[in-house]
Design an enzyme around this catalytic site. Structure first.
Site, PDB file in Angstrom:
ATOM      1  N   ASP A   7       0.894  -1.145   0.022  1.00  0.00           N
ATOM      2  CA  ASP A   7       0.066   0.082   0.032  1.00  0.00           C
ATOM      3  C   ASP A   7       1.065   1.359  -0.033  1.00  0.00           C
ATOM      4  O   ASP A   7       1.675   1.654   1.003  1.00  0.00           O
ATOM      5  CB  ASP A   7      -1.066   0.025   1.215  1.00  0.00           C
ATOM      6  CG  ASP A   7      -1.679   1.163   1.475  1.00  0.00           C
ATOM      7  OD1 ASP A   7      -2.158   1.711   2.495  1.00  0.00           O
ATOM      8  OD2 ASP A   7      -1.822   2.106   0.346  1.00  0.00           O
ATOM      9  N   ASP A  49      -2.022   5.406  -5.127  1.00  0.00           N
ATOM     10  CA  ASP A  49      -2.249   4.941  -4.042  1.00  0.00           C
ATOM     11  C   ASP A  49      -2.627   3.209  -4.329  1.00  0.00           C
ATOM     12  O   ASP A  49      -3.629   2.826  -4.831  1.00  0.00           O
ATOM     13  CB  ASP A  49      -3.325   5.358  -3.368  1.00  0.00           C
ATOM     14  CG  ASP A  49      -3.614   4.521  -1.845  1.00  0.00           C
ATOM     15  OD1 ASP A  49      -4.534   4.924  -0.938  1.00  0.00           O
ATOM     16  OD2 ASP A  49      -3.176   3.569  -1.813  1.00  0.00           O
TER      17      ASP A  49
HETATM   18  C1  LIG Z   1      -9.972  -4.680   4.675  1.00  0.00           C
HETATM   19  C2  LIG Z   1      -9.025  -3.478   4.052  1.00  0.00           C
HETATM   20  C3  LIG Z   1      -9.375  -2.178   4.000  1.00  0.00           C
HETATM   21  C4  LIG Z   1      -8.486  -1.236   3.581  1.00  0.00           C
HETATM   22  C5  LIG Z   1      -7.442  -1.551   2.975  1.00  0.00           C
HETATM   23  C6  LIG Z   1      -6.612  -0.396   2.403  1.00  0.00           C
HETATM   24  N1  LIG Z   1      -5.412  -0.514   2.085  1.00  0.00           N
HETATM   25  O1  LIG Z   1      -4.896   0.622   1.555  1.00  0.00           O
HETATM   26  C7  LIG Z   1      -5.839   1.435   1.474  1.00  0.00           C
HETATM   27  C8  LIG Z   1      -5.500   2.690   1.046  1.00  0.00           C
HETATM   28  C9  LIG Z   1      -6.508   3.815   1.622  1.00  0.00           C
HETATM   29  C10 LIG Z   1      -5.612   4.721   2.608  1.00  0.00           C
HETATM   30  O2  LIG Z   1      -5.908   4.367   3.785  1.00  0.00           O
HETATM   31  C11 LIG Z   1      -4.311   4.104   2.181  1.00  0.00           C
HETATM   32  N2  LIG Z   1      -4.321   3.282   0.958  1.00  0.00           N
HETATM   33  N3  LIG Z   1      -6.917   0.832   1.938  1.00  0.00           N
HETATM   34  C12 LIG Z   1      -7.099  -2.723   2.993  1.00  0.00           C
HETATM   35  C13 LIG Z   1      -7.897  -3.697   3.567  1.00  0.00           C
HETATM   36  F1  LIG Z   1      -7.626  -5.109   3.292  1.00  0.00           F
END
Ligand SMILES: Cc1ccc(-c2noc([C@H]3C[C@@H](O)CN3)n2)cc1F
Length: 331
Positions: free
Chosen positions: A36, A220
């Site tokens: 991420d 992102d």
């Molecule tokens: C269940 C779950 C929920 C969210 C995310 C998630 N991972 O990266 C992000 C985006 C949004 C921001 O916060 C930073 N990058 N969101 C992953 C999940 F597995």
């Protein structure tokens, strides 16, 4: 040194998220993490996670690793854009991604995860690739895997080659010329407050004329969709028969049978076209003939987000030099 690892969609039907295998500890424990670029915590389901909150995920057990060390008195707590959250304690241990090793990487072990993580059975944790300033560990903030690995890399870069409904790749320390066509267009990044923030040079809907207004947003990999200003989003869905902005589903939906235009965005002088097929994300519920759009409004978020729907249309270089830049190439 270099590293290279697959980014595998967690669902074969829709590109909700991608996971990449990593190893932690001695002997190595393999987990599948969601890389991420929009956050900077490396956290995992672990032996400290209540069993009631684990549903099929692989876990990291520090007590089974001869090289794990508790980072005494350190805790973390993070909330993601969709409201999902996790928190816990911290160990350091040996960590590898695709053959690239970091000794003594901070591994944040979950002691609590929200229900959306419990139900996402294919994700064993997250690996943050944002700037380390965003790390939530207290009292001492920890470095990301990329920041720890940088000094070992031929070039202080990692690249994302995400693909539509198939496995792509994250490479560390090198730029693979076989993964893109033409030239890479580099644009400035503002690393404050910690996202890969850049400015797109504009957009076009379908075969319409290109509107050269700058759009500042974040690259992102952890966000599935693209979130842009309402004016752009309404211009797009004006071209989709039967599209409506549904309060019920929380965004623009349309009949899955509708013909969608492609969406083009600019980076410097280069233009990237997101194919129409990427612009339909998924049916609103299993088997529904109503589909949720891959482009949604950012008005409720406060930042424009170039998520996987856009990143899949390009080869992206995250250049961690000083100053940092983002490179975009067609593929
Ligand atoms: C269940 C779950 C929920 C969210 C995310 C998630 N991972 O990266 C992000 C985006 C949004 C921001 O916060 C930073 N990058 N969101 C992953 C999940 F597995």
């Amino acid at each position: 040194d270099t590293g290279s690892a697959a980014a595998v969609p967690i669902d074969p039907r829709f590109d909700i998220a991608y996971v990449t295998p990593v190893t932690i500890g001695t002997p190595p424990q393999t987990l599948q993490l969601d890389f991420d670029t929009g956050s900077s915590d490396l956290w995992v389901f672990s032996s400290h996670t209540p069993t009631s909150q684990i549903r099929g995920q692989e876990i990291y057990t520090p007590d089974k690793s001869t090289t794990s060390k508790l980072l005494d008195g350190h805790t973390w707590s993070i909330t993601y854009g969709d409201g999902s959250a996790s928190r816990g304690n911290v160990y350091t241990d040996n960590f590898t991604v695709g053959g690239l090793a970091v000794a003594s990487q901070a591994i944040q072990c979950a002691q609590q995860v929200s229900s959306s993580f419990t139900t996402e059975e294919s994700i064993d944790g997250l690996l943050g690739l944002g700037f380390s300033t965003l790390n939530t560990v207290n009292p001492a903030s920890q470095l990301t895997f990329f920041d720890n690995a940088k000094s070992k890399l031929g070039s202080p870069v990692f690249t994302a080659d995400l693909k539509n409904k198939q496995a792509g790749t994250y490479d560390f320390g090198f730029i693979d010329k076989a993964k893109y066509t033409g030239e890479i267009t580099y644009v400035p990044v503002n690393p404050d407050p910690g996202y890969w923030t850049f400015t797109s040079s504009g957009y076009a809907v379908g075969s319409g004329n290109f509107s050269g207004s700058p759009i500042t947003g974040i690259a992102d990999t952890g966000t599935s969709l693209v979130y842009l200003p309402t004016a752009i989003v309404t211009a797009y869905y004006r071209q989709v028969q039967g599209a409506t902005n549904s309060r019920n589903y929380g965004g623009y939906v349309f009949p899955c049978s509708a013909t969608l235009p492609p969406f083009t965005f600019g980076v410097g002088e280069t233009k990237f076209t997101i194919p129409a097929s990427y612009m339909s994300y998924a049916p609103v519920t299993d088997g529904s003939s109503t589909c949720f759009g891959g482009l949604q409004s950012s008005s409720g978020i406060g930042v424009n987000i170039w998520g996987d729907v856009a990143l899949k249309a390009a080869f992206v270089v995250f250049n961690g030099a000083n100053p940092p830049t983002l490179g975009w190439a067609t593929k």
